[in-house]
Design a protein around this motif. Structure first.
Motif, mmCIF file in Angstrom:
data_model
loop_
_atom_site.group_PDB
_atom_site.id
_atom_site.type_symbol
_atom_site.label_atom_id
_atom_site.label_comp_id
_atom_site.label_asym_id
_atom_site.label_seq_id
_atom_site.Cartn_x
_atom_site.Cartn_y
_atom_site.Cartn_z
ATOM 1 N N UNK A 112 37.983 4.821 51.061
ATOM 2 C CA UNK A 112 37.132 3.629 51.045
ATOM 3 C C UNK A 112 36.412 3.503 49.700
ATOM 4 N N UNK B 138 30.513 -4.155 45.119
ATOM 5 C CA UNK B 138 29.111 -3.814 45.360
ATOM 6 C C UNK B 138 28.776 -3.858 46.839
ATOM 7 N N UNK B 139 29.306 -4.868 47.549
ATOM 8 C CA UNK B 139 29.018 -4.979 48.976
ATOM 9 C C UNK B 139 29.535 -3.742 49.701
ATOM 10 N N UNK B 140 30.763 -3.303 49.373
ATOM 11 C CA UNK B 140 31.317 -2.129 50.045
ATOM 12 C C UNK B 140 30.487 -0.889 49.740
ATOM 13 N N UNK C 255 20.869 -0.599 37.738
ATOM 14 C CA UNK C 255 21.151 -1.011 39.107
ATOM 15 C C UNK C 255 22.383 -1.898 39.027
ATOM 16 N N UNK D 281 31.468 -8.141 42.804
ATOM 17 C CA UNK D 281 30.492 -8.277 43.892
ATOM 18 C C UNK D 281 31.027 -7.719 45.202
ATOM 19 N N UNK D 282 32.333 -7.897 45.467
ATOM 20 C CA UNK D 282 32.892 -7.324 46.698
ATOM 21 C C UNK D 282 32.755 -5.812 46.668
ATOM 22 N N UNK E 274 32.835 5.590 58.291
ATOM 23 C CA UNK E 274 31.564 6.307 58.407
ATOM 24 C C UNK E 274 30.597 5.418 59.178
ATOM 25 N N UNK F 164 36.628 8.256 54.103
ATOM 26 C CA UNK F 164 35.541 7.674 53.319
ATOM 27 C C UNK F 164 35.873 7.688 51.833
ATOM 28 N N UNK G 263 27.395 -0.873 49.004
ATOM 29 C CA UNK G 263 26.098 -1.015 49.685
ATOM 30 C C UNK G 263 26.185 -0.576 51.144
ATOM 31 N N UNK G 264 27.307 -0.880 51.804
ATOM 32 C CA UNK G 264 27.442 -0.455 53.202
ATOM 33 C C UNK G 264 27.348 1.064 53.297
ATOM 34 N N UNK G 265 27.988 1.736 52.339
ATOM 35 C CA UNK G 265 28.000 3.198 52.385
ATOM 36 C C UNK G 265 26.654 3.783 51.984
ATOM 37 N N UNK G 266 26.100 3.263 50.876
ATOM 38 C CA UNK G 266 24.946 3.922 50.268
ATOM 39 C C UNK G 266 23.623 3.320 50.723
ATOM 40 N N UNK G 267 23.599 1.999 50.961
ATOM 41 C CA UNK G 267 22.351 1.358 51.344
ATOM 42 C C UNK G 267 21.475 1.010 50.162
ATOM 43 N N UNK H 133 23.397 -4.392 40.698
ATOM 44 C CA UNK H 133 23.226 -5.833 40.800
ATOM 45 C C UNK H 133 22.553 -6.419 39.560
ATOM 46 N N UNK I 292 30.331 -11.510 52.509
ATOM 47 C CA UNK I 292 30.563 -10.069 52.458
ATOM 48 C C UNK I 292 29.263 -9.324 52.167
ATOM 49 N N UNK J 11 19.971 -3.061 56.311
ATOM 50 C CA UNK J 11 19.011 -3.209 55.212
ATOM 51 C C UNK J 11 19.027 -4.632 54.685
ATOM 52 N N UNK K 290 21.859 -0.033 45.544
ATOM 53 C CA UNK K 290 22.784 -0.229 44.427
ATOM 54 C C UNK K 290 22.267 0.433 43.162
#
Lengths: 102, 481, 175
Positions: free
Chosen positions: B203, B172-174, B123, B169-170, C122, B200, B176-180, B125, A46, A56, B182
């Motif tokens: 989400x 965080x992954x989601x 942060x 962690x899941x 998005x 959104x 990260x997709x939105x924000x790019x 992570x 994931x 990224x 952490x």
């Protein structure tokens, strides 16, 4: 592959199902660790998928590397607990560890 | 010099393990005590806005760590230092084997590093890494004596903690997709920008929900509290002091407060937190009533008290949140005190089964007196410190409009008093139980933390009006409504 | 040439199948090997998704080191019960009964997931990311490295506490 996000998360979901099933169905402590490992695999996928989709991967790689190292330590400690329990009880069944109640 | 909160304990552990074993065995306790006293004193002397001092931090200029500490951090550093300090004394008192005590002391220092790291991280992570440090060192501390009960408690904790990690962690992954990224600041800017469309937002809510459930598990909140009493009561008592005193609070509750404020940007009363908090208070209190094991009762009491912190956070106004933070500190003092007392009882009377104890107050006057103090403070009896924090929390919850929750919290406080009175009666008051005639007061190693913690509980309560200006008003700036 | 999507599909299906094998295998040693195989497929998938360094770690640490941990744990544990043939067969049938819902569950979940596809609400902003890997690793994530060091120290103490006496006792023979 037009919907890469759903494609990748579907596999993560399948891994989570396998891992959770393994945690719930087994009475063998080492198999519980295997279930935990499979859940961790799902999370790794994931995170990498997130890095890939967000474009990224550079930012994600160090995260995944650190996560892998951290999870190894957790698994090693957990395996140590299983071994110590085996030494006390001569079994790796969960039943040996099911006495605390209340 | 906030870098030192991580670097110093780590350096001490490395030096201890490099020096010859015999010296190290003797030194580890004193190094730890000096370090915790230093950490506490340094925190007290720290300026009110440590983030500003950060720029002048020479250690950080060399190491270039991206960490920061807000006002809330000071409270946390103080609690961590206090509890770890107490745990060192208890370890010296209870763990006979010097090699095992050396390992215990090292793990305490590593756990302290982890908890300081949780406080300092900015942060998501980095937060995860330190959460896992704390979790892993707790597993080992619980399993330290390798009794069956300890291993069972540790394994349950491993299992629940693994599930919590997966959730966190899941999430965080989601995100990260939105924000790019952490980073707390970047994530908060995106989540609270107000420009997210409905899909959104759903989400984001899902991602935050996963994170919060993970933290609920780590903090032992009610639907997920199963591991906590097992882990606390089966651990060697020296480890229980650390676990019950600070670990779940640093890993679950503090993190939740920190993220609610710095990342999720929650500023409205949250029905979920109020419900989980109330449920935790109720379940913890009623379960504590039915316990025979002293340590197990304290563990359930912890669940109940953490519920108060959560409803304070759920009310999301400054009175309640300041109360919650104060209760976090108070709870780590008086719960540590009670666990230290249980260590004294365990060592002197040889059991923590309350049915086999009784009448110890005459034999152990200091332990008996301090435990009365701690128990009254937990129950929120004025003028002890627990009274003030509960007052602020209940007031804040009432102001936020959740009247039913406020009333329930007050009523359940009576249950707290009830189970502690029953504990006092069964352990310290009444007739001396057979076989306990030879019991003496615990040695000096335990009296030090007992007296220090009791003085803090009493002193903080009596001087609270003064603290309102110097300690609580700066905290208010955390929560701008 | 196969497209990236097709390669990923094949790899991930193989990964899920080997994870399934890891859970369902009767023999613990085979489970461990299947787990390592899962890691290998995952590592290749990670490599295909543009994270070669993470793939190396997945391969060496997860497929390698964790397998070593598991195998050493298994070797310390003697097999339980007798290993007569009919017992083994019975055990295998019992396990099959316990685990047969899992592949069915997976198939159902797979079909459901395939039918109810949800797109990301998005578009992730996939601009060229300005920082290189080493900058991220050693500048942005420097605290994490310290955290890793602490974690490894914790692991060392864990192994000292939990494994040590076993070795000593092992030298002295049984018990």
């Amino acid at each position: 592959m037009e919907n890469l996000f759903w494609f990748l998360t579907s596999f993560v979901a399948l891994l989570f199902i396998i891992g959770l099933y393994a945690l719930l169905a087994t009475r063998n402590l080492l198999r519980i660790l295997i279930g935990m490992e499979i859940l961790t695999k799902g999370v790794t996928l994931l995170l990498i998928a997130a890095g890939f989709l967000a474009g990224r991967q550079n930012a994600m790689q160090p995260i995944v590397i650190t996560m892998i190292v951290v999870e190894v330590v957790i698994i090693a400690v957990a395996a140590g607990i299983v071994i110590a329990s085996y030494r006390n009880n001569k079994t790796i069944s969960v039943r040996a560890l099911r006495n605390l109640k209340g | 010099m906030i870098t030192l909160y991580i670097a110093l304990p780590l350096a001490v552990v490395l030096l201890l393990n490099l020096s010859p074993r015999r010296t190290a065995n003797a030194l580890s306790l004193w190094c730890g005590l000096v370090l915790t006293v230093f950490a506490g004193a340094y925190t007290l002397a720290m300026p009110h806005v440590p983030g500003l001092a950060d720029a002048f931090d020479p250690a950080n200029r060399v190491l270039q760590w991206k960490i920061e500490a807000g006002n809330l951090a000071g409270v946390m550093f103080l609690s961590i230092a206090l509890v770890v300090f107490s745990a060192f004394w208890v370890g010296r008192y209870l763990i006979a084997d010097s090699n095992r005590r050396f390992i215990f002391n090292n793990l305490l220092l590593l756990c302290m590093t982890g908890m300081n790291g949780i406080v300092l991280s900015n942060d998501l992570f980095t937060l995860y890494v330190f959460l896992e440090v704390v979790a892993a060192s707790s597993f080992i501390l619980i399993a330290l004596e390798r009794t069956n009960a300890g291993l069972e408690g540790a394994f349950k904790y491993v299992l629940l903690s693994a599930v919590a990690t997966v959730l966190v962690l899941s999430s965080m992954a989601l995100i990260f997709v939105l924000v790019g990224s952490l980073d707390y600041g970047t994530v908060k800017a995106v989540l609270t920008s107000g420009q997210l469309d409905a899909a959104t937002s759903r989400f984001v809510t899902f991602a935050i929900g996963l994170f919060v459930v993970g933290l609920f598990i780590k903090g032992g909140m009610v639907p997920f509290h199963g591991w906590l009493p097992d882990a606390y009561s089966s651990a060697p008592t020296a480890s229980s002091v650390l676990l019950g005193g600070i670990v779940t609070k640093a890993a679950g509750v503090f993190t939740l407060i920190q993220l609610a404020q710095n990342v999720f940007g929650w500023d409205k009363p949250s029905p979920v937190l109020l419900a989980v908090g109330t449920l935790s208070i109720a379940v913890g209190a009623f379960a504590a009533l039915g316990q025979r094991n002293f340590k197990r009762m304290l563990a359930y009491s912890s669940i109940s008290q953490i519920g108060y912190i959560i409803i304070g956070l759920g009310a999301a106004n400054e009175v309640a949140v300041v109360g919650a933070i104060l209760h976090l500190f108070n709870h780590s003092t008086f719960k540590t005190l009670l666990f230290v007392n249980s260590a004294a009882v365990e060592k002197q009377a040889g059991t923590v089964d309350m049915d086999k104890l009784g009448g110890l107050a005459n034999k152990m006057p200091v332990t008996g007196f301090t435990s009365v103090l701690a128990m009254l403070s937990t129950a929120g009896v004025p003028p002890l410190s627990g009274f003030w924090s509960k007052l602020l929390i209940v007031l804040g919850v009432w102001l936020s409009g959740a009247h039913a929750v406020a009333v329930t919290a007050i009523l359940l406080s009576v249950v707290t008093l009830a189970y502690f009175l029953s504990m006092q009666r069964r352990v310290f008051f009444g007739r001396l139980a057979p076989g306990l005639e030879g019991v003496k007061e615990a040695g000096g190693w335990l009296l030090v933390p007992e007296i220090v913690l009791a003085v803090i509980t009493l002193g903080l309560g009596l001087t609270m009006p003064w603290f309102f200006n110097t300690f609580l008003v700066p905290l208010r700036s955390l929560w701008s409504l | 040439m196969l497209s990236l999507g097709t390669i990923l599909l094949i790899l991930l299906v193989l990964m899920v199948l080997s994870a399934l094998w890891a859970v369902m295998a009767t023999d613990l040693l085979r489970s461990t090997i299947a787990l390592a195989l899962t890691s290998v497929f995952l590592a290749i998938a990670i490599y295909m998704m543009g994270a070669p360094l993470a793939a190396v770690f997945e391969l060496s640490v997860c497929a390698g080191l964790i397998t070593v941990v598991f195998i050493s744990a298994i070797s310390m544990i003697k097999p339980e019960g007798n290993t007569r043939k009919e017992d083994l067969a019975r055990k295998r049938r019992k396990r099959l009964k316990k685990y047969i819902p899992l592949p069915i569950l997976l198939a159902v979940a797979g079909v459901l997931l395939w039918l109810n596809r949800v797109d990301l609400p998005f578009t992730p902003d996939a601009d060229v990311f300005p920082l290189t890997l080493s900058e991220i690793m050693w500048d942005v994530r420097r605290v994490d490295i310290a955290g890793q060091a602490v974690m490894i120290l914790v692991g060392v103490f864990g192994i000292v506490v939990l494994f040590k006496e076993f070795v000593r006792r092992g030298k002295g023979g049984e018990e």
